[in-house]
Design a protein around this motif. Structure first.
Motif, short mmCIF file in Angstrom:
data_model
loop_
_atom_site.label_atom_id
_atom_site.label_comp_id
_atom_site.label_asym_id
_atom_site.label_seq_id
_atom_site.Cartn_x
_atom_site.Cartn_y
_atom_site.Cartn_z
N ASP A 95 -54.51 -36.18 13.78
CA ASP A 95 -54.28 -37.07 12.63
C ASP A 95 -53.28 -36.45 11.65
O ASP A 95 -52.64 -37.16 10.90
N TRP A 98 -49.71 -37.21 13.53
CA TRP A 98 -49.40 -38.57 13.99
C TRP A 98 -49.91 -39.61 13.01
O TRP A 98 -50.99 -39.45 12.43
N GLU A 99 -49.12 -40.67 12.84
CA GLU A 99 -49.53 -41.78 11.98
C GLU A 99 -50.70 -42.51 12.64
O GLU A 99 -50.97 -42.35 13.83
N SER A 100 -51.36 -43.35 11.87
CA SER A 100 -52.47 -44.15 12.38
C SER A 100 -52.02 -44.91 13.62
O SER A 100 -50.96 -45.52 13.63
N LYS A 104 -46.46 -42.93 16.31
CA LYS A 104 -45.30 -42.37 15.59
C LYS A 104 -45.70 -41.05 14.93
O LYS A 104 -46.77 -40.95 14.35
N ARG A 105 -44.76 -40.10 15.04
CA ARG A 105 -44.98 -38.81 14.38
C ARG A 105 -44.83 -39.00 12.87
O ARG A 105 -43.99 -39.77 12.41
N LYS A 106 -45.66 -38.26 12.12
CA LYS A 106 -45.52 -38.27 10.67
C LYS A 106 -44.25 -37.52 10.28
O LYS A 106 -43.85 -36.57 10.94
#
Length: 108
Positions: A95, A98-100, A104-106
């Motif tokens: 978490d 990675w985005e919810s 997609k990578r944060k």
């Protein structure tokens, strides 16, 4: 045929022949906090989606797939070859990175 659809087709065709788990993948899958099974990997390959495509990878074209196995998100990096699908690594996405939805990578 678009590129992600093309690599997905090649991934699934290669996996239908044979899957080869590289040593790094085996180490990552067998960590006590992960315990990702070969059946989990097959589920991701058969029902998952490609979220990143690496056409210029030095090991040959590869991709990152997301799927859900035993209700857990699983990421699999794999490379389709003529006679098999190379499983490069597999892990449970964090978490923190990675985005919810784990697609997609944060931004760092």
């Amino acid at each position: 045929m678009n590129e992600s659809r093309d690599i997905l087709t090649r991934v699934r065709q290669s996996a239908a022949k044979r899957m080869l788990f590289l040593p790094h993948a085996v180490r990552q899958m067998s960590k006590p906090d992960r315990m990702i099974t070969t059946a989990d990997i097959r589920t991701v390959i058969e029902a998952g989606e490609i979220i990143e495509d690496y056409p210029d990878d030095m090991r040959g074209p590869s991709c990152l797939m997301l799927g859900f196995a035993a209700k857990r998100p699983v990421h699999v990096v794999c490379a389709p070859k003529d006679d098999y699908l190379a499983i490069i690594t597999a892990y449970l996405p964090s978490d923190h990175e990675w985005e919810s939805g784990y697609r997609k990578r944060k931004k760092q």
